[in-house]
Design a protein around this motif. Structure first.
Motif, PDB file in Angstrom:
ATOM      1  N   GLN A 532       0.827  -1.204   0.000  1.00 12.40           N
ATOM      2  CA  GLN A 532       0.000   0.000   0.000  1.00 12.40           C
ATOM      3  C   GLN A 532       0.863   1.257   0.000  1.00 12.40           C
ATOM      4  OE1 GLN A 532      -3.510  -0.011  -0.245  1.00 12.40           O
ATOM      5  NE2 GLN A 532      -2.970   2.096  -0.796  1.00 12.40           N
ATOM      6  N   VAL A 533       1.956   1.223   0.769  1.00 13.91           N
ATOM      7  CA  VAL A 533       2.894   2.358   0.773  1.00 13.91           C
ATOM      8  C   VAL A 533       3.460   2.569  -0.625  1.00 13.91           C
ATOM      9  CG1 VAL A 533       5.138   3.150   1.645  1.00 13.91           C
ATOM     10  CG2 VAL A 533       3.480   2.129   3.217  1.00 13.91           C
ATOM     11  N   LEU A 534       3.824   1.495  -1.279  1.00 11.85           N
ATOM     12  CA  LEU A 534       4.342   1.570  -2.648  1.00 11.85           C
ATOM     13  C   LEU A 534       3.283   2.113  -3.601  1.00 11.85           C
ATOM     14  CD1 LEU A 534       6.393  -1.260  -4.382  1.00 11.85           C
ATOM     15  CD2 LEU A 534       4.518  -0.129  -5.561  1.00 11.85           C
ATOM     16  N   ASP A 535       2.066   1.587  -3.495  1.00 13.50           N
ATOM     17  CA  ASP A 535       0.981   2.012  -4.388  1.00 13.50           C
ATOM     18  C   ASP A 535       0.671   3.490  -4.226  1.00 13.50           C
ATOM     19  OD1 ASP A 535       0.798  -0.552  -5.361  1.00 13.50           O
ATOM     20  OD2 ASP A 535      -0.927  -1.101  -4.117  1.00 13.50           O
ATOM     21  N   ASP A 536       0.880   4.020  -3.027  1.00  2.74           N
ATOM     22  CA  ASP A 536       0.628   5.436  -2.741  1.00  2.74           C
ATOM     23  C   ASP A 536       1.887   6.288  -2.954  1.00  2.74           C
ATOM     24  OD1 ASP A 536      -1.967   4.791  -2.095  1.00  2.74           O
ATOM     25  OD2 ASP A 536      -1.606   4.701   0.059  1.00  2.74           O
ATOM     26  N   SER A 537       2.743   5.848  -3.864  1.00  5.09           N
ATOM     27  CA  SER A 537       3.981   6.574  -4.190  1.00  5.09           C
ATOM     28  C   SER A 537       4.851   6.789  -2.961  1.00  5.09           C
ATOM     29  CB  SER A 537       3.654   7.912  -4.873  1.00  5.09           C
ATOM     30  OG  SER A 537       2.953   7.702  -6.074  1.00  5.09           O
ATOM     31  N   PHE A 538       4.964   5.748  -2.163  1.00  8.55           N
ATOM     32  CA  PHE A 538       5.846   5.717  -0.995  1.00  8.55           C
ATOM     33  C   PHE A 538       5.449   6.762   0.051  1.00  8.55           C
ATOM     34  CE2 PHE A 538       8.153   3.741  -4.444  1.00  8.55           C
ATOM     35  CZ  PHE A 538       8.565   2.555  -3.846  1.00  8.55           C
ATOM     36  N   THR A 539       4.165   6.774   0.326  1.00  6.15           N
ATOM     37  CA  THR A 539       3.673   7.632   1.397  1.00  6.15           C
ATOM     38  C   THR A 539       4.380   7.285   2.702  1.00  6.15           C
ATOM     39  OG1 THR A 539       1.700   8.363   2.591  1.00  6.15           O
ATOM     40  CG2 THR A 539       1.776   6.049   1.985  1.00  6.15           C
TER      41      THR A 539
END
Length: 552
Positions: A532-539
């Motif tokens: 999910q962090v990756l999908d959110d551009s490393f939020t």
């Protein structure tokens, strides 16, 4: 994911490379393979003389995995088809041979400087460069600094005074000699009944004149039910390895198992519950945990039923009632300490040449010239073996003087315990990537490593494609992750009873701050978190670009 040989990676110029990787276990070797695939130059630094990590150092008798062999590796199709595991639970030599085989297959050994222990690493903000110092005085520089140090790599010192006074032989299971150790016909003491003690005790008993086991807290020991693998079974696994890894990635502990699909309340008949537990006992190892009831770690009733079943097994196996009682764990939940697997562990205490000493009621006070002294007795031995565990998870990191931005050290930042984001990074330490560091998933480690390295690979590609030169987690994201790790831990039965002294919290190491060292939400949930962090551009991460002036 395609793989490429390190022959395609840029060559290292002197002691400078794009990346430095510390450690040559599963994490370090896997990271080097990935860096080569990305076309980044890399140097590996390792204190030992070969790859293996934990499986290089832990050569004690009986050392073997408690993960089934076909899930204790990496999803490299070419390796899967060439490598043949010989046992269900492979021993130390075979696991080290596997890591060596992988390292040779991808030609990464040439990138290692063996016999080199890292003592310090310092980040230079003006150059965006890490300077890594070793015990032999060599200095290496890099842009990306990776630690693949392992959870169990720094041995605990024997917790008693006077070890140097003993005139006989002294061994630590975690630093067992390469040369053969002859215990035949000798009076041997084993101090400690954690996983390494449980694995080594039956082997020592078979050759020693007499073995005395010093136990503080009895353990819930599962029978491993180990056995050789035949060609037919190996072919079946190789033909469908993709399904093995898919199942493992979806499992709470990273195993190719399915959930039990039932909880305590689904089975109202006690006899039926015992039948389920009996099937789990016969399957052995973690099958008892994960294929009996899905709420063993959440529901006290379910846990009590499992614990009582194990207690009955101990009393049925150990012929002397007093010894059986000493071996019976009470006062803490099953699974609150990692449940070790053993082979003939309880049966060993039926041997005439084995004695069990309870050091909770009669503590060891000192090592003497001839052996061990408790409050009420003295014992003479030829050999002392300390199976006293590790300064887990953070121990290896604490042995390196790591300095980030503004001259702040990791030791200062973690005075109250580790604070990471996803177990991968920590604020104020740009481009420091911990491969399964503190507060990463508690699960079958090669499966976790594979997913974390894949995530880091994507992060490095993202940085390059977006012109970023540094990456580090934010304070806010880190605080939220630490809080989540703590909350999940408190939702389970893990904090109860004797488990408050577990290495899960660092409580087995004197002076170490107590903090939850793992994400206990399960491997599958952890993989979803990092995805999910990756999908959110490393939020939760912040990036920066150094100006041309700053790099001069």
């Amino acid at each position: 994911m395609s793989r490429t040989s390190s022959q395609n990676a840029p060559s290292v110029q002197g002691n400078h490379a794009d990346a430095v990787v510390v450690g040559a276990g599963f994490a370090g070797v896997r990271m080097l393979i990935e860096l080569n695939k990305l076309g980044l130059s890399a140097i590996g630094l390792e204190a030992g003389s070969d790859v293996g990590g934990t499986w290089y150092w832990n050569r004690y008798p009986g050392a073997r995995t408690d993960s089934e062999s076909w899930s204790y590796g990496f999803p490299f199709p070419e390796i899967e088809q060439e490598w043949n595991w010989s046992e269900r639970y492979p021993g130390q030599k075979e696991v080290q041979s596997y890591i060596s085989f992988v390292a040779d297959r991808f030609d990464v050994k040439r990138e290692y400087r063996f016999g080199t222990r890292v003592t310090a690493a310092k980040y230079d903000e003006t150059k965006n460069q890490w300077t890594v110092t070793t015990d032999n005085g060599d200095i290496y520089t890099c842009t990306y600094f990776f630690t693949g140090l392992g959870h169990l790599s720094v041995p605990q010192k024997p917790p008693v005074a006077g070890v140097d006074d003993f005139k006989g032989e002294v061994y630590l299971t975690s630093q067992w000699p390469k040369e053969p150790v002859d215990l035949a016909g000798k009076r041997v003491a084993v101090f400690g009944t954690g996983a390494s003690g449980i694995q080594s005790i039956p082997h020592v008993a078979e050759v020693a004149e007499h073995l005395t086991v010093f136990q503080r807290t009895p353990n819930y020991v599962m029978p491993a039910q180990n056995h050789d693998l035949d060609d037919e079974f190996r072919k079946k696994i190789k033909d469908d390895y993709a399904a093995v890894w898919k199942q493992a990635r979806s499992h709470v502990f990273g195993f190719p198992m399915d959930a039990a699909g039932r909880t305590y309340d689904d089975v109202v008949d006690a006899a039926e519950r015992d039948r389920i537990f009996e099937e789990g006992w016969k399957n052995g190892g973690f099958h008892f945990v994960f294929e009996t009831f899905d709420d063993l770690i959440l529901d006290q009733r379910s846990n009590d039923a499992a614990a009582e079943f194990i207690r009955r097994k101990i009393s049925e196996t150990v012929t002397d009632p007093a010894t059986a009682e000493l071996l019976t764990p009470r006062g803490y939940p099953y699974i609150s300490k990692r449940p070790p697997s053993g082979t003939n562990y309880y049966e060993t205490f039926n041997r005439d040449n084995v004695t069990l000493v309870d050091i909770k009621s009669d503590p060891v006070v000192a090592v003497t010239e001839k052996g061990l002294k408790t409050e009420s007795n003295e014992y003479e031995f030829d050999v002392l073996i300390f199976a006293t565990g590790f300064d887990a998870v953070t121990g290896a990191l604490s042995k390196i003087d790591i300095t980030g931005t503004n001259g702040r050290t990791l030791a200062d930042q973690w005075q109250g315990g580790p604070e990471t984001y996803l177990g991968i990074g920590t604020p104020g330490f740009p481009n420091l990537f911990m491969i399964c560091g503190p507060q990463s998933a508690y699960a079958n480690i090669p499966v976790v490593i594979e997913n974390v390295v894949d995530w880091i690979s994507t992060a490095l590609t993202y940085m390059r494609e977006n012109g970023h030169t540094t990456m580090q987690p934010t304070e806010e994201a880190t605080a939220q992750w630490v809080d989540k790790v703590e909350q999940i831990f408190r939702m389970t039965l893990l904090p109860g009873g004797e488990s408050a002294n577990t290495w899960y919290l660092g409580a087995n190491t004197p002076g170490k701050p107590r903090r939850v060292l793992f994400y206990f939400g399960g491997a599958a949930a952890y993989f979803q978190e990092i995805q999910q962090v990756l999908d959110d551009s490393f939020t939760g991460f912040e990036f920066s670009q150094l100006t041309a002036a700053a790099t001069r």
